[in-house]
Design an enzyme around this catalytic site. Structure first.
Site, short mmCIF file in Angstrom:
data_model
loop_
_atom_site.label_atom_id
_atom_site.label_comp_id
_atom_site.label_asym_id
_atom_site.label_seq_id
_atom_site.Cartn_x
_atom_site.Cartn_y
_atom_site.Cartn_z
N TYR A 22 0.80 -1.23 0.00
CA TYR A 22 0.00 0.00 0.00
C TYR A 22 0.83 1.28 0.00
O TYR A 22 0.28 2.37 -0.08
CB TYR A 22 -0.95 0.00 1.21
CG TYR A 22 -1.95 -1.14 1.14
CD1 TYR A 22 -2.89 -1.20 0.11
CD2 TYR A 22 -1.95 -2.16 2.09
CE1 TYR A 22 -3.79 -2.24 0.03
CE2 TYR A 22 -2.85 -3.21 2.02
CZ TYR A 22 -3.77 -3.25 0.99
OH TYR A 22 -4.67 -4.28 0.90
N ASN A 73 -12.67 4.61 -1.56
CA ASN A 73 -11.92 3.36 -1.42
C ASN A 73 -12.58 2.54 -0.31
O ASN A 73 -12.35 2.80 0.87
CB ASN A 73 -10.45 3.64 -1.07
CG ASN A 73 -9.65 2.35 -1.00
OD1 ASN A 73 -10.20 1.24 -1.03
ND2 ASN A 73 -8.33 2.48 -0.91
N ASP A 86 -25.72 -0.75 -2.78
CA ASP A 86 -27.06 -0.16 -2.77
C ASP A 86 -27.03 1.30 -2.35
O ASP A 86 -27.78 2.12 -2.88
CB ASP A 86 -27.98 -0.95 -1.82
CG ASP A 86 -28.34 -2.32 -2.37
OD1 ASP A 86 -28.10 -2.57 -3.57
OD2 ASP A 86 -28.87 -3.16 -1.60
N HIS A 99 -8.52 2.14 -5.63
CA HIS A 99 -7.71 1.23 -4.81
C HIS A 99 -6.25 1.60 -4.98
O HIS A 99 -5.81 1.90 -6.10
CB HIS A 99 -7.92 -0.22 -5.24
CG HIS A 99 -9.36 -0.65 -5.11
ND1 HIS A 99 -9.94 -0.93 -3.90
CD2 HIS A 99 -10.34 -0.76 -6.04
CE1 HIS A 99 -11.22 -1.23 -4.09
NE2 HIS A 99 -11.49 -1.12 -5.38
N LEU A 100 -5.55 1.56 -3.87
CA LEU A 100 -4.11 1.85 -3.91
C LEU A 100 -3.36 0.74 -4.64
O LEU A 100 -2.50 0.99 -5.48
CB LEU A 100 -3.57 1.95 -2.47
CG LEU A 100 -4.10 3.11 -1.64
CD1 LEU A 100 -4.30 2.69 -0.20
CD2 LEU A 100 -3.15 4.28 -1.73
N SER A 101 -3.69 -0.50 -4.30
CA SER A 101 -2.98 -1.66 -4.87
C SER A 101 -3.66 -2.10 -6.17
O SER A 101 -4.83 -1.76 -6.42
CB SER A 101 -2.98 -2.81 -3.87
OG SER A 101 -4.30 -3.29 -3.66
N ARG A 110 -10.05 -10.72 -4.63
CA ARG A 110 -10.05 -9.26 -4.81
C ARG A 110 -10.44 -8.84 -6.23
O ARG A 110 -10.56 -7.67 -6.53
CB ARG A 110 -8.67 -8.67 -4.46
CG ARG A 110 -8.30 -8.86 -3.01
CD ARG A 110 -6.99 -8.16 -2.67
NE ARG A 110 -6.38 -8.76 -1.51
CZ ARG A 110 -6.66 -8.43 -0.24
NH1 ARG A 110 -7.54 -7.49 0.03
NH2 ARG A 110 -6.06 -9.05 0.76
C1 DQA Z 1 -7.68 -1.84 -1.17
C2 DQA Z 1 -7.74 -3.24 -1.79
C3 DQA Z 1 -8.63 -4.16 -1.01
O1 DQA Z 1 -8.64 -5.47 -1.58
C4 DQA Z 1 -8.14 -4.28 0.42
O2 DQA Z 1 -9.03 -5.08 1.18
C5 DQA Z 1 -7.94 -2.96 1.07
C6 DQA Z 1 -7.31 -1.90 0.30
C7 DQA Z 1 -6.65 -0.94 -1.87
O3 DQA Z 1 -6.74 0.28 -1.70
O4 DQA Z 1 -5.75 -1.44 -2.56
O5 DQA Z 1 -8.21 -2.77 2.26
O6 DQA Z 1 -8.96 -1.24 -1.30
#
Ligand code: DQA
Length: 145
Positions: A22, A73, A86, A99-101, A110
């Site tokens: 992250y 996020n 919803d 998402h960061l990753s 994921r």
């Molecule tokens: C996340 C990716 C998700 O899979 C993970 O559970 C997170 C961070 C990301 O920002 O990469 O908590 O949302």
């Protein structure tokens, strides 16, 4: 123009949480950068974080009354939460998923997002820049409307 940056569960631990996944920046550091970018682009940015699904739903409902759009996020709730999906489809303002990753380079669970289909778009895998690019796109899209 007013934008909500909404962070879901565990993102309060950024900086110390799996930095190889992250990044090293804390949530406060990311927020400061995004607030600054918002100023440059003429938008007032408010940042919120919660570890609780219901509180995130409340924040989305509340955003309907004051924000022009949301950068969201949802952390791990991305992959599980029908209730967040919803909530997004119940409000009239645009939401961008971030998402960061790069979730597609990680575990298979994921790959699925419950919310993507009800968001305007999504940006993944660019670290804190995912938020920055989402903010830029959101502001441009709101202006175009
Ligand atoms: C996340 C990716 C998700 O899979 C993970 O559970 C997170 C961070 C990301 O920002 O990469 O908590 O949302």
């Amino acid at each position: 123009m007013k934008i909500l940056i909404l962070h879901g569960p565990n993102l309060n631990l950024l900086g110390t949480r799996e930095p190889e996944v992250y990044g090293a920046m804390t949530m406060d550091q990311i927020n400061a950068k995004i607030i600054e970018l918002g100023k440059e682009l003429g938008a007032e940015v408010k940042c919120q974080q919660s570890n609780h699904e219901g509180a995130l739903i409340d924040a989305l409902h509340d955003a309907r009354t004051w924000a022009d759009g949301v950068v969201f996020n949802p952390g791990g709730y991305t992959h599980t939460s029908v209730a967040l999906r919803d909530a997004i489809s119940s409000i009239q303002i645009p939401v961008i998923e971030v998402h960061l990753s790069n979730v597609y380079a990680r575990e298979e669970f994921r790959y699925q997002s419950m919310i993507s289909a009800v968001c305007k778009g999504k940006i993944v895998g660019l670290g804190w820049r995912s938020y920055a690019l989402a903010l830029r796109a959101l502001i441009e899209m709101i202006h175009e409307k």
